[in-house]
Scaffold this active site. Structure first.
Site, mmCIF file in Angstrom:
data_model
loop_
_atom_site.group_PDB
_atom_site.id
_atom_site.type_symbol
_atom_site.label_atom_id
_atom_site.label_comp_id
_atom_site.label_asym_id
_atom_site.label_seq_id
_atom_site.Cartn_x
_atom_site.Cartn_y
_atom_site.Cartn_z
ATOM 1 C CB SER A 75 -0.866 -0.005 1.263
ATOM 2 O OG SER A 75 -1.522 1.229 1.445
ATOM 3 C CE1 TYR A 98 -4.086 -2.439 5.054
ATOM 4 C CE2 TYR A 98 -3.077 -0.385 4.344
ATOM 5 C CZ TYR A 98 -3.688 -1.590 4.039
ATOM 6 O OH TYR A 98 -3.886 -1.948 2.721
#
Length: 159
Positions: A123, A136
């Protein structure tokens, strides 16, 4: 071509499984939930290394090997470190980072045989963290480091 996809029951994983199928290849899905029944699958919690390894072995043996792996599974527990319960924070790391490594490790014997490929999904938060996505971001930084540090990335080598 047999392509194992983690997280194939929804989101990016499902889109990947559909694209694999559209190309005429066989999508083999690992997810904590059962995907659409058109995909061969095994349910497994990627936070559990033994379950991840079992799922990879089971699908690879059923399909007669693996040609590629796409690690698209991912979860989040939004919030700053001090706001997210420790168990939730650690589960994100277990699924996103350790689950990725467990799946790739379990798939290596099959991929070496076919000179197969691995695609890991990270990401932009694995490059530029946000404090409200502490777990995350940390997990995806780990996936970026795992992928960049993997010696098989060098030209001419695979698996």
């Amino acid at each position: 071509m047999n392509v194992l996809i983690t997280g194939g029951a929804s989101g990016l994983g499902l889109a990947t499984a559909e694209a694999v199928e559209k190309e005429g290849w066989k999508a083999l899905v690992v997810d904590v939930r059962a995907p659409d029944q058109r995909f061969e699958h095994v349910t497994a919690d990627l936070a559990d290394r033994a379950e991840a390894e079992r799922a990879v072995r089971e699908l690879a043996e059923r399909a007669g090997g693996l040609d590629a792996v796409v690690t698209a599974a991912g979860i989040d527990a939004c919030g700053r470190l001090e706001d997210v319960p420790a168990d939730d924070w650690e589960r994100v790391i277990k699924v996103n980072l350790l689950g990725t490594a467990s799946v790739v490790r379990a798939a290596l014997p099959y991929l070496k045989h076919t000179r197969g490929k691995v695609v890991t999904c990270a990401s932009t938060l694995g490059l530029r963290p946000l404090s409200d996505a502490s777990a995350y971001s940390a997990s995806k930084f780990g996936v970026v480091g795992f992928t960049r540090g993997w010696p098989s990335r060098r030209a001419g080598r695979s698996g």
